[in-house]
Scaffold this motif. Sequence first.
Motif, short mmCIF file in Angstrom:
data_model
loop_
_atom_site.label_atom_id
_atom_site.label_comp_id
_atom_site.label_asym_id
_atom_site.label_seq_id
_atom_site.Cartn_x
_atom_site.Cartn_y
_atom_site.Cartn_z
N HIS A 177 49.88 37.61 49.04
CA HIS A 177 49.98 37.05 47.69
C HIS A 177 48.61 37.65 46.93
CE1 HIS A 177 49.15 34.58 44.09
NE2 HIS A 177 49.99 35.07 43.56
N TYR A 178 48.55 38.20 45.70
CA TYR A 178 47.18 38.32 45.26
C TYR A 178 47.49 38.38 43.55
CZ TYR A 178 48.95 43.28 44.83
OH TYR A 178 49.46 44.40 44.79
N GLU B 38 53.58 38.38 42.72
CA GLU B 38 55.04 37.98 42.78
C GLU B 38 55.73 38.15 41.73
OE1 GLU B 38 55.08 34.63 45.93
OE2 GLU B 38 53.88 35.79 47.21
N MET B 39 55.14 38.24 40.69
CA MET B 39 56.08 38.25 39.23
C MET B 39 56.55 39.38 39.36
SD MET B 39 53.22 37.30 36.23
CE MET B 39 52.76 35.79 36.22
N MET C 12 55.27 42.89 40.61
CA MET C 12 53.69 43.22 40.27
C MET C 12 53.00 43.84 41.42
SD MET C 12 53.84 43.38 36.91
CE MET C 12 52.30 44.21 37.06
N ARG C 13 53.78 43.57 42.75
CA ARG C 13 53.05 44.01 43.96
C ARG C 13 52.95 45.64 44.07
NH1 ARG C 13 57.33 41.01 45.78
NH2 ARG C 13 58.90 42.10 46.66
#
Lengths: 230, 256
Positions: free
Chosen positions: B3-4, B35-36, B93-94
């Motif tokens: 995650h970032y 993760e969004m 969003m990744r």
Amino acid sequence: MKNFLTSSIGKKLVMGITGVSLIGFLVVHCYINSLIFLPDGIRRFTEAGHFMGTNPIIRTLEIGLFAGIILHIVQGLMLTVQNKSKRPVGYNVSPGNKSSKWYSRSMGLLGTLILLFLVMHISHFWVPNRYSQHFGSGYEINLYEKMEMVFQDPIVVLVYVLGCISLAWHLLHGFWSAFQTLGLYTPRYAPLIKGLGTAFSIIVPLIFIAMPVAFYFGWLPPASSYVPSH
Amino acid sequence: MEHYNMNLTLKVWRQQNAQSQGAFETYSVKEISSEMSFLEMFDVLNEQLIHEGKEPITFDHDCREGICGACSMHINGQAHGPWHETTTCQLHMRAFKDGDTIVVEPWRAAAFPVIKDLMVDRTAFDRIIQAGGYISVNTGNAQDANNLPIAKDKADESFAAATCIGCGACVASCKNASASLFLSAKVAHLALLPQGDAERKTRVLNMVEQMDKEGFGACTNTGACEAECPKGISIMNIRRLNAEYIRAGLSGSIAK
């Protein structure tokens, strides 16, 4: 039925049918002209050319060929313009080559380049030949000698090479696309059509390119070396 | 996957209504989680705009499960963004990294006029369906399963075509703004099944006529539609559409 050939699919059917017919023409044109590369090629080519230029059935088909070419050109240009008008506001970021091949999106442009080449090509050979037959000596001109002469000019050779390269890209999309439009690109025949289309698009233009190049570099026997037997 | 968070610059098309001239507005959003989903990122941006007293961005969305076909958005030059076979709600969003600039535009097509911002009018698709994308033969009560023998390959092909969600990515991606992939999926879906067979000829002619009336372009087989379709609808359906059209036309059937 009244809109059968004028709906969006109908217009594409016209493009497909004329396109496949023009592919058929290319086969014959390429076969006869490539006779110059065979031993005793001048005689073989001249005889075949004489047959094509004088046989009444072929001459009748020639009318159909011109009708087909004109229909393909006019319909193609009209479709290109009409299709362009279907997106009046464009994208700021275009997808480029991510989702389609550039040449599949450039059929109108490639076709126009081929058309420009065709005007030059027809005025080099077809026009003087028919003129001589109907308004001049009553016989055909010596086409081999004419090629030898025309292809001394490097600019002409370059235009021919570029015309044939445009044809290659045009065919690379047009060949399979015509079969898709005609509903024949079924999963069973798709690999065959695609393979055949790719081979055709490379081999036929290459053979055509070889002609002006071979004459320019003097790889072919001179026209003066051939003495007709009759 | 790790995650970032990321900070992004967004260039979004804003347009008051169909008549007005639109323009791009630039926004920055901060601390967006990888993760969004893309639409959740837009929710964050809209909250931000509301807090600032500005008008939020209008965009279509409904199920957010990738099955309704409501979400649109042309993201960085691709319908539904960079991921293959993905709707915008399922684009996460990744797919982006910190500092990216993302350009978001509405579907562009004469047949899909902009209603507001990123929302376009896709009712042209509804009218194409109304022109014949259904069966009107009486099929009676529900029968026992397998009463109608349907070959497995036909059933599979029909089902694959039926997965079209009518989102319009095909039109948005086609250089001619052609609706051929959408129409072909609807035609193939029904033509392959015995229930749809009875009306297959008039169906294809009526639907093609409606498609042309709506102002979509003609298909030039570039394959961009297939590449951008979130459901992977194959252009083999367009082959079938053409074959159905030829068959109907040559049989002398007429559009009603």
